[in-house]
Design an enzyme around this catalytic site. Structure first.
Site, PDB file in Angstrom:
ATOM      1  N   TYR A   1     -22.207 -68.822 -10.731  1.00 33.44           N
ATOM      2  CA  TYR A   1     -21.880 -69.953 -11.615  1.00 33.44           C
ATOM      3  C   TYR A   1     -20.377 -70.101 -11.829  1.00 33.44           C
ATOM      4  O   TYR A   1     -19.922 -71.111 -12.351  1.00 33.44           O
ATOM      5  CB  TYR A   1     -22.556 -69.805 -12.988  1.00 33.44           C
ATOM      6  CG  TYR A   1     -24.055 -69.724 -12.986  1.00 33.44           C
ATOM      7  CD1 TYR A   1     -24.802 -69.930 -11.823  1.00 33.44           C
ATOM      8  CD2 TYR A   1     -24.742 -69.430 -14.162  1.00 33.44           C
ATOM      9  CE1 TYR A   1     -26.187 -69.837 -11.838  1.00 33.44           C
ATOM     10  CE2 TYR A   1     -26.127 -69.348 -14.181  1.00 33.44           C
ATOM     11  CZ  TYR A   1     -26.846 -69.540 -13.017  1.00 33.44           C
ATOM     12  OH  TYR A   1     -28.213 -69.441 -13.048  1.00 33.44           O
TER      13      TYR A   1
ATOM     14  N   ASP B   1     -27.429 -66.661 -20.509  1.00 36.55           N
ATOM     15  CA  ASP B   1     -27.673 -66.333 -19.101  1.00 36.55           C
ATOM     16  C   ASP B   1     -26.592 -66.949 -18.217  1.00 36.55           C
ATOM     17  O   ASP B   1     -26.339 -68.155 -18.283  1.00 36.55           O
ATOM     18  CB  ASP B   1     -29.046 -66.881 -18.695  1.00 36.55           C
ATOM     19  CG  ASP B   1     -29.385 -66.592 -17.240  1.00 36.55           C
ATOM     20  OD1 ASP B   1     -30.045 -65.573 -16.987  1.00 36.55           O
ATOM     21  OD2 ASP B   1     -28.991 -67.387 -16.358  1.00 36.55           O
TER      22      ASP B   1
ATOM     23  N   LYS C   1     -25.981 -62.240 -12.842  1.00 37.15           N
ATOM     24  CA  LYS C   1     -26.714 -62.030 -11.595  1.00 37.15           C
ATOM     25  C   LYS C   1     -25.754 -61.685 -10.458  1.00 37.15           C
ATOM     26  O   LYS C   1     -24.689 -62.295 -10.326  1.00 37.15           O
ATOM     27  CB  LYS C   1     -27.526 -63.280 -11.226  1.00 37.15           C
ATOM     28  CG  LYS C   1     -28.408 -63.768 -12.356  1.00 37.15           C
ATOM     29  CD  LYS C   1     -29.167 -65.036 -12.012  1.00 37.15           C
ATOM     30  CE  LYS C   1     -29.656 -65.737 -13.249  1.00 37.15           C
ATOM     31  NZ  LYS C   1     -28.618 -66.431 -14.011  1.00 37.15           N
TER      32      LYS C   1
ATOM     33  N   HIS D   1     -29.747 -62.153  -7.532  1.00 37.69           N
ATOM     34  CA  HIS D   1     -29.939 -63.595  -7.711  1.00 37.69           C
ATOM     35  C   HIS D   1     -30.984 -64.187  -6.759  1.00 37.69           C
ATOM     36  O   HIS D   1     -31.678 -65.152  -7.099  1.00 37.69           O
ATOM     37  CB  HIS D   1     -28.600 -64.319  -7.547  1.00 37.69           C
ATOM     38  CG  HIS D   1     -28.527 -65.622  -8.286  1.00 37.69           C
ATOM     39  ND1 HIS D   1     -27.340 -66.210  -8.663  1.00 37.69           N
ATOM     40  CD2 HIS D   1     -29.492 -66.464  -8.741  1.00 37.69           C
ATOM     41  CE1 HIS D   1     -27.588 -67.345  -9.303  1.00 37.69           C
ATOM     42  NE2 HIS D   1     -28.875 -67.520  -9.355  1.00 37.69           N
TER      43      HIS D   1
END
Length: 285
Positions: free
Chosen positions: A51, A46, A76, A109
């Site tokens: 990120y 994931d 996401k 997200h």
């Protein structure tokens, strides 16, 4: 073993019951983290645009030595993207950055941009972002689509106008933070709940009652926390780049009794996530 077990999403796509979260794993270190996880037996990774490690995760997926179709990769859509055109561009951007022909699942997200988490009205923007995900799904770029941090009203907004229903809602779910009503709501609509931060970023490692119950089962606190999420019918996503922790987190061959599940669910809600408290998802909103 849990690493071989799967849930079926509402569209019939199978998703491994335990995933590796990659928040705070640097892009340069992500390929090795993916490699180590896959070597241990993980098949579900994931990540997210936010990120800033999609490139590294994609490299890890491509070079880990396991066939692409045996791996499940989630990313996401950035929380700030609330228009159709921007979402289309971002979806294609993730595919290109990861170097993948398709992504197994993509989520919105958050229903609000992070700077206005649980704030203003982004209903129309979420419908537009969702339409972009639907179109990418229908085009075969994504095998499944869903959301993250969505409450009932946010989901109702999508469900009222969608042509493809969300298959997943990724939520903060851990001992001392169990949104039972929201989980039940999702499950009643065939939306699988994924549980991020199942160990609450380590903030519950020193909780005496949780430690006492873990000791009873002769397991670590993280193992108890991850097993707890599984027994709620959710899909835990413990985050680590440490292979020893990856292995430990997957050793879950025990069952928490109903009585202990009730005790764990009743533990007072955590109010302080330490150095992570400033992140919107830990704000208690």
């Amino acid at each position: 073993m849990v690493l071989q077990e799967k849930y079926s999403l509402s569209n019939g796509v199978e998703i491994p019951k335990l995933g590796l979260g990659t928040w705070f794993i640097e892009d340069s270190k992500a390929p090795q983290a993916v490699y180590e996880a896959v070597k241990i037996g993980y098949r579900h990774i994931d990540t997210a645009q936010a990120y800033e490690n999609e490139r590294g995760v994609g490299e890890g997926i491509r070079t880990c030595g396991v066939a692409r179709e045996q791996l499940f990769v989630t990313t996401k859509l950035a929380a700030e993207i609330k228009s159709y055109d921007a979402a289309v561009k971002a979806i294609d951007g993730s595919l290109k950055l990861m170097g993948l022909d398709y992504i197994d699942m993509m989520l919105i997200h958050s229903p609000q941009p992070w700077a206005d988490f649980r704030g203003g009205d982004y209903a129309e923007g979420n419908r537009q972002a969702w339409r972009a995900l639907e179109d990418a799904y229908k085009a075969g770029k994504l095998r499944a689509i869903g959301v993250s941090n969505f409450k009932e009203q946010d989901l109702e907004n999508i469900l009222s106008s969608c042509t493809v229903s969300p298959m997943v809602n990724q939520l903060l779910v851990h001992i001392s933070n169990t949104p039972k009503n929201l989980i039940s709501y999702c499950q009643s609509r065939k939306i699988l709940v994924e549980a991020y931060s199942p160990v609450a970023h380590g903030e519950i490692l020193n909780h005496p009652k949780i430690a006492e119950i873990a000791k009873k089962y002769q397991v670590t606190v993280p193992q108890l926390c991850i097993r707890y999420d599984l027994q709620l019918g959710t899909l835990p996503l413990p985050k680590t780049a440490n292979p020893a922790h990856m292995l430990e987190n997957a050793q879950l061959d025990f069952t928490i009794s109903d009585q202990d599940m009730e005790q764990l669910a009743a533990i007072e809600q955590i109010s302080d996530y330490g150095e992570f408290s400033f992140f919107p998802v830990f704000s208690g909103k």
